[in-house]
Enzyme design. Structure first.
Site, PDB file in Angstrom:
ATOM      1  N   HIS A 150       0.874  -1.137  -0.022  1.00  0.00           N
ATOM      2  CA  HIS A 150      -0.115  -0.031  -0.036  1.00  0.00           C
ATOM      3  C   HIS A 150       0.909   1.227   0.088  1.00  0.00           C
ATOM      4  O   HIS A 150       0.401   2.335  -0.214  1.00  0.00           O
ATOM      5  CB  HIS A 150      -1.060  -0.011   1.166  1.00  0.00           C
ATOM      6  CG  HIS A 150      -0.250   0.414   2.710  1.00  0.00           C
ATOM      7  ND1 HIS A 150      -0.033  -0.561   3.264  1.00  0.00           N
ATOM      8  CD2 HIS A 150      -0.133   1.531   3.180  1.00  0.00           C
ATOM      9  CE1 HIS A 150       0.443  -0.208   4.620  1.00  0.00           C
ATOM     10  NE2 HIS A 150       0.323   1.068   4.400  1.00  0.00           N
ATOM     11  N   ASP A 183      -0.052  -7.808   1.324  1.00  0.00           N
ATOM     12  CA  ASP A 183       0.382  -6.086   1.597  1.00  0.00           C
ATOM     13  C   ASP A 183       1.941  -6.011   1.541  1.00  0.00           C
ATOM     14  O   ASP A 183       2.618  -5.390   2.296  1.00  0.00           O
ATOM     15  CB  ASP A 183      -0.291  -5.578   2.691  1.00  0.00           C
ATOM     16  CG  ASP A 183      -0.028  -4.032   2.809  1.00  0.00           C
ATOM     17  OD1 ASP A 183       0.061  -3.523   1.610  1.00  0.00           O
ATOM     18  OD2 ASP A 183      -0.056  -3.326   3.841  1.00  0.00           O
ATOM     19  N   SER A 274       4.693   2.535   7.616  1.00  0.00           N
ATOM     20  CA  SER A 274       4.256   1.132   6.842  1.00  0.00           C
ATOM     21  C   SER A 274       5.719   0.768   5.984  1.00  0.00           C
ATOM     22  O   SER A 274       6.424   1.568   5.557  1.00  0.00           O
ATOM     23  CB  SER A 274       3.314   1.443   6.028  1.00  0.00           C
ATOM     24  OG  SER A 274       1.983   1.634   6.686  1.00  0.00           O
TER      25      SER A 274
END
Length: 428
Positions: A150, A183, A274
Site C-alpha cells: 500500500h 500487502d 508502513s
C-alpha cells in the site's frame, strides 16, 4: 473499547499511511471469498463515528512510531549506558551487525538503533492522484527494498518513487513486484551504491509474548525514528480491507482480503512507518510494520498511536520478497474451503471456530476429507477462533507445506492432515 464483533479481529481500512496531499479514496466494496478458508461475502464495519458511549476500535494502514525522533544516520557518541552491548559483524551475510546485549532483560537500544539505522530507508511516492511517504528495509546488496504494497502501489502506473538512505543519499526506484493479498512489495534502487547494508533477518517463529522490540522508520516524514515496546501478542489475525483498495483511489486487479497473522506490538506506531522494520534486541528483523489500531472519529478522532500496532512476520515477508525478486509475483498456499464464524460445543465448554460452509472438489481440503459442517478450531496447534483467523494461518504458509487441522465433527475432536496446494489465480 470493543472489537468488531463479527470476526473478533480488527477491521483496518486501507490507505492510512502518511499522505502529504490528496486524501485516500473511499474503500471499494467487499470481494468474493478467499480460497484459503474465508467467510463467504465477508462484511466490514465501516461505521466510524457512529458508535455512542463506546469507542469502536478500528485500524488504519501505516504502522510506525514517533516516541523519540532521532536521526539514526548520524554517528553517535555513546554515553555511559548500562548494560553494555557490542555489535558483531556478519561477514558471511553482508548484512547489518548483530548486537550482543550485556543484559537481555534491559537492552541497550542505542546500540540496536546504530546497528539497524543503515538498513532502514524512507520512501516517497508521487502520482497524479497525490503523494505519500512510507518506509522500507534494504533486503540485499543489489538494491532491493522490502516494503508494504500500500506504500508503493500507486506508483505502478505513471508514478515515481524515491528512496532516501539513512545518510541522506536519495535514489530513484522502480517496482519489482507487488503482492496485494499480503500487502508486501519489493522495489529496486536505480544505480544502487555498492555500500548498501541489508538488514539481518531474524526468526519470527522464536518470538514470545513479552519480548522487547524496536520499531524503526519514517512516521509523519520524520526519518530515522525509533520507538521501543514489547510483543503484545502473536498470531493476531488482522484484516486491512481488500487488496483492490488503493490510497490513490485506483482499482487493483486482485480483490483478495488482506489478512495477516500479525505480530502485535506496543512500540509506538504512527502513519508513515508502513514498510519499516520491527527488530528484536539483537537488531534482527522480525517483522514489517504494516498497520495500526486507532479509535474511530466518534471517539475523538484519534488516528495516531494508541499502543496497538501490527507487523507482518519476517518468515512470511522473506518468502514473499524472494518470490517477487525471482519472478515478480508470489504464490500462496491454498486449502480450498469457504468458512464462516461460529461457536461450537467442545466437551463441556463452547469455543469459537471457523465452520466449513463448502469444500471445493479436487482441493487439498477435499483430498483430506474435510466436510461441510466441520468446525476448524486449530492449525498446527495454533487456535483458530474465526474464519479470518483461518485465512491468516494458511496465508502464512507455503504451497506444499503439510499442516494438521484440529476439527470438531459431530461433537468430537479429530486431527486432519492436509498438504496445501498453490492457490489458483483469481478470476478476472
Amino acid at each position: 473499547m470493543t472489537l468488531a464483533p463479527e470476526d473478533h479481529t480488527q477491521q483496518i481500512p486501507q490507505g492510512g499511511y502518511y499522505s502529504q496531499s490528496t486524501p485516500p479514496a473511499p474503500p471499494a466494496p467487499p470481494t468474493p471469498p478467499l480460497g484459503e478458508g474465508s467467510r463467504p461475502d465477508p462484511k466490514r464495519d465501516r461505521r466510524f463515528g457512529q458508535t455512542m458511549g463506546t469507542a469502536l476500535l478500528a485500524a488504519v494502514l501505516a504502522s510506525g512510531g514517533t516516541y523519540a525522533a532521532t536521526q539514526l544516520g548520524e554517528p553517535s557518541t555513546a554515553t555511559s549506558t548500562t548494560p553494555a552491548a557490542t555489535a558483531t559483524t556478519n561477514p558471511n551475510q553482508n548484512s547489518s551487525p548483530t548486537v550482543v546485549q550485556g543484559n537481555a532483560s534491559s537492552p541497550d537500544w542505542s546500540a540496536v538503533a546504530a546497528a539497524v539505522a543503515p538498513s532502514v530507508v524512507s520512501i516517497d511516492v508521487t502520482t497524479q492522484q497525490g503523494s505519500g511517504a512510507g518506509s522500507g528495509v534494504i533486503f540485499d546488496r543489489n538494491g532491493h527494498v522490502l516494503t508494504n504494497n500500500h506504500v508503493v502501489q500507486g506508483a505502478t502506473g505513471n508514478g515515481s518513487i524515491t528512496v532516501t538512505l539513512s545518510d541522506g543519499r536519495t535514489y530513484n526506484a522502480t517496482v519489482v513486484g507487488t503482492d496485494p493479498s499480503t500487502d508486501l512489495a519489493v522495489i529496486k534502487l536505480a544505480n544502487a551504491p555498492s555500500d548498501l547494508t541489508p538488514i539481518t533477518l531474524g526468526d519470527s517463529e522464536a518470538l514470545k509474548v513479552g519480548d522487547p522490540v524496536m520499531a524503526v522508520g519514517n512516521p509523519l516524514g520524520l526519518s530515522g525514528t525509533v520507538t521501543t515496546g514489547i510483543i503484545s501478542a502473536l498470531n493476531r489475525p488482522v484484516s486491512t480491507g481488500t487488496s483492490n483498495e488503493s490510497p490513490f483511489g485506483q482499482q487493483q486487479q486482485s480483490g483478495d482480503e488482506v489478512v495477516t497473522n500479525a505480530i502485535q506490538t506496543s512500540a509506538a506506531i504512527n502513519p508513515g512507518n508502513s514498510g519499516g522494520a520491527l527488530v528484536n534486541n539483537k537488531g534482527e528483523l522480525i517483522g514489517i510494520n504494516s498497520s495500526i489500531a486507532s479509535l474511530g472519529q466518534g471517539a475523538g478522532s484519534q488516528s495516531g498511536n494508541i499502543g496497538i500496532g501490527f507487523a507482518i512476520p519476517v518468515k512470511e515477508a522473506k518468502s514473499i520478497a524472494e518470490q517477487l525478486i525471482r519472478s515478480g509475483k508470489a504464490e500462496h498456499a491454498f486449502l480450498g474451503v469457504s468458512t464462516r464464524d461460529t461457536v461450537v460445543t467442545d466437551g463441556s465448554a463452547k469455543r469459537a471456530g471457523a465452520q466449513v460452509a463448502s469444500v471445493s472438489s479436487g482441493t487439498p481440503a477435499a483430498n483430506a476429507g474435510l466436510k461441510t459442517g466441520d468446525v476448524i478450531i486449530a492449525v498446527d496447534g495454533q487456535r483458530v477462533d474465526s474464519a479470518t483467523a483461518l485465512v491468516a494461518q494458511i496465508r502464512e504458509m507455503k504451497a506444499g507445506d503439510k499442516t494438521t487441522l484440529t476439527i470438531i465433527r459431530n461433537g468430537s475432536r479429530q486431527d486432519v492432515s492436509v498438504t496445501l496446494a498453490v492457490k489458483p489465480d483469481s478470476p478476472s
